[in-house]
Design a protein around this motif. Structure first.
Motif, PDB file in Angstrom:
ATOM      1  N   GLU A 261      -9.387  29.167 -50.811  1.00  6.60           N
ATOM      2  CA  GLU A 261     -10.182  28.205 -51.364  1.00  6.60           C
ATOM      3  C   GLU A 261     -11.447  28.497 -51.883  1.00  6.60           C
ATOM      4  O   GLU A 261     -12.087  28.028 -52.720  1.00  6.60           O
ATOM      5  CB  GLU A 261     -10.351  27.283 -50.009  1.00  6.60           C
ATOM      6  N   ARG A 264     -10.536  29.310 -55.382  1.00 11.11           N
ATOM      7  CA  ARG A 264     -10.548  28.117 -56.110  1.00 11.11           C
ATOM      8  C   ARG A 264     -11.786  27.502 -56.666  1.00 11.11           C
ATOM      9  O   ARG A 264     -12.006  27.312 -57.893  1.00 11.11           O
ATOM     10  CB  ARG A 264      -9.782  26.989 -55.467  1.00 11.11           C
ATOM     11  N   GLN A 265     -12.904  27.648 -55.950  1.00 13.66           N
ATOM     12  CA  GLN A 265     -14.215  27.353 -56.232  1.00 13.66           C
ATOM     13  C   GLN A 265     -14.784  28.135 -57.284  1.00 13.66           C
ATOM     14  O   GLN A 265     -15.498  27.799 -58.308  1.00 13.66           O
ATOM     15  CB  GLN A 265     -15.014  27.097 -54.878  1.00 13.66           C
ATOM     16  N   ALA A 268     -13.084  27.663 -60.455  1.00 17.13           N
ATOM     17  CA  ALA A 268     -13.679  26.326 -61.218  1.00 17.13           C
ATOM     18  C   ALA A 268     -15.059  26.662 -62.028  1.00 17.13           C
ATOM     19  O   ALA A 268     -15.211  26.029 -63.001  1.00 17.13           O
ATOM     20  CB  ALA A 268     -13.895  25.385 -60.287  1.00 17.13           C
ATOM     21  N   GLN A 297      -0.718  25.569 -52.475  1.00 17.13           N
ATOM     22  CA  GLN A 297      -1.918  25.155 -52.744  1.00 17.13           C
ATOM     23  C   GLN A 297      -2.475  25.533 -54.406  1.00 17.13           C
ATOM     24  O   GLN A 297      -2.968  24.885 -55.262  1.00 17.13           O
ATOM     25  CB  GLN A 297      -3.247  25.595 -51.876  1.00 17.13           C
ATOM     26  N   PHE A 298      -2.055  26.925 -54.340  1.00 14.59           N
ATOM     27  CA  PHE A 298      -2.144  27.477 -55.664  1.00 14.59           C
ATOM     28  C   PHE A 298      -1.331  26.777 -57.035  1.00 14.59           C
ATOM     29  O   PHE A 298      -1.915  26.538 -57.984  1.00 14.59           O
ATOM     30  CB  PHE A 298      -1.940  29.078 -55.814  1.00 14.59           C
ATOM     31  N   ASP A 300      -0.623  23.616 -56.951  1.00 12.76           N
ATOM     32  CA  ASP A 300      -1.387  22.388 -57.065  1.00 12.76           C
ATOM     33  C   ASP A 300      -2.529  22.536 -57.856  1.00 12.76           C
ATOM     34  O   ASP A 300      -2.970  21.750 -58.438  1.00 12.76           O
ATOM     35  CB  ASP A 300      -1.441  21.694 -55.541  1.00 12.76           C
ATOM     36  N   TRP A 301      -3.167  23.683 -57.731  1.00 14.24           N
ATOM     37  CA  TRP A 301      -4.307  23.789 -58.502  1.00 14.24           C
ATOM     38  C   TRP A 301      -4.357  24.402 -59.792  1.00 14.24           C
ATOM     39  O   TRP A 301      -5.112  24.492 -60.451  1.00 14.24           O
ATOM     40  CB  TRP A 301      -5.211  25.122 -57.635  1.00 14.24           C
TER      41      TRP A 301
END
Length: 431
Positions: A261, A264-265, A268, A297-298, A300-301
């Motif tokens: 997570e 991911r942030q 972004a 998750q990866f 989906d991102w």
């Protein structure tokens, strides 16, 4: 000095405690001490030369059978050899033996009961073997969950007994309440059978003094160290991807999902950078769904191509993995008293991003080889990743500090010298 050091095998898993115990015994041998490293439960798995004895006590199969059936508590010792052989134990270790502490409460309590537990026969085997050997100057247990052995060994051999403390609170806190309270009561009751407790970090000394109700002067830190032979900085690759490394067991408590997570942030905020997150380490079958959820998750991102799990690796694979990392982060939920993976990363010149708890604040203070973030906080992880990704000079400076710091403070030689100093003081008091 003649040292009998006991270690606890972890089946087919690379275990930080096993690696630490083996490295310490090997270095003590190199320094000229007479060391016997005795494994319990299963053969130990290390990524260096294994110096443990071939004979295994409290064989995992026997311990399990004696826990669940009175019949096996009285079988002849000769018959026990059928399932206490290295072959049988290695075969069992390859199967999916449950190691979840919630399932092992009764067994933990029984082991802590020592002669009053269901594994008394195994204790008698160990004591008889010890009496047949040259008398050691000192005996060292690997953790407080084996403190039930201290009294019988001390009584049989009339030598001091020390007990290493290296992270067992995580297991104990995972037990069901009734077994946790019973286990802690037994550890505290047996604590007087131990001459000195040896925590692996300053943090753990303070924590375990309160956790076990020990006077602080009964604990002496033997700081964790690693064998740096073969570790080197990775090649300079100024245009390679910024690679975030995770090197630890694949398990929720180690925090790979938090790192995911945070990554991911971070991505972004820095979509233009070429980046990836790579993980390596042992994964038990019970945690395959956990890893699969992170991989989903990866996907989906839209970052599926940026995450790879490299599996469990040997020593050469570990060093290559770390040399390829730009930073290392294992943001576990719990306060880790060891962090051996951080030392291994630093030995390759890799700076760390770790939670501000456990042993990590003292590692940072001692080496200046990384940065600390708020525990359980992906946004704080993202900030640190962004800082090191954007500032290559800072990353290089931290990496150089890490490389030098681990060699200045955390080699296996430092650990062995500290251990011998502690043993010497115990022997002086006992004389």
């Amino acid at each position: 000095m003649r040292i009998l050091q006991i270690t606890a095998g972890a089946a087919g898993m690379y275990c930080g405690s096993c690696l630490r115990d083996n490295a310490l015994a090997a270095e003590l041998l190199r320094q000229g001490h007479d060391v016997t490293l005795v494994p319990l439960y299963t053969p130990t798995l290390t990524d260096e030369a294994n110096v443990s004895a071939h004979k295994i006590f409290f064989g995992g199969i026997s311990v399990y059978l004696e826990q669940h059936s009175a019949l096996f508590r009285h079988t002849p010792w000769l018959v026990d050899k059928l399932w206490d052989s290295n072959f049988a134990l290695k075969a069992a270790a390859r199967s999916s033996i449950p190691t979840n502490p919630k399932l092992l409460g009764e067994l933990t309590v029984s082991m802590l009961q020592g002669r009053d537990g269901r594994q008394r026969k195994e204790l008698d085997k160990l004591v008889m073997w010890l009496r047949s050997r040259p008398l050691p100057d000192i005996v060292v247990l690997p953790n407080s969950m084996l403190i039930g052995l201290a009294g019988p060994i001390r009584s049989a051999l009339k030598v001091p007994v020390c007990c290493t403390l290296q992270g067992e609170d995580l297991f104990l806190d995972g037990l069901e309440a009734q077994y946790r309270s019973a286990s802690l009561a037994l550890i505290r009751a047996h604590s007087e059978d131990v001459d000195l407790f040896l925590p692996v970090s300053g943090y753990y000394a303070e924590f375990m003094a309160g956790y076990l109700g020990l006077r602080r002067d009964r604990l002496e830190v033997v700081r964790l160290g690693i064998n740096t032979e073969g570790y080197a900085r990775g090649p300079e690759r100024p245009h390679s991807p910024f690679t975030v490394g995770y090197f630890a067991r694949i398990a929720p408590e180690k925090g790979l999902h938090l790192l995911a997570e945070g990554y991911r942030q971070f991505r972004a905020r820095f979509p233009e950078l070429e980046c990836r997150l790579e993980a390596a380490g042992y994964m038990g079958p019970e945690h395959k769904p956990y890893l699969a959820s992170i991989e989903r998750q990866f996907a989906d991102w839209g970052l599926a191509d940026e995450f790879r799990y490299r599996g469990a690796v040997d020593r050469a694979g570990k060093i290559a993995f770390l040399q390829n990392a730009s930073v290392l982060s294992v943001p576990g939920h719990y306060a880790d008293p060891k962090g051996i993976y951080v030392l291994e990363g630093m030995a390759c010149g890799v700076p760390f991003i770790q939670p501000d708890h456990g042993a990590f604040p003292e590692l940072r203070e001692r080496t200046q080889g990384g940065v600390l973030v708020k525990p359980d906080d992906p946004a704080s992880l993202a900030d640190a990743l962004g800082l090191l990704a954007a500032d290559s000079q800072l990353r290089a400076r931290l990496g150089a500090n890490a490389f030098e710091g681990v060699r200045r403070h955390h080699t296996v030689s430092h650990m062995a010298e500290s251990a011998v100093a502690a043993y010497t003081r115990v022997l002086a008091v006992a004389a």
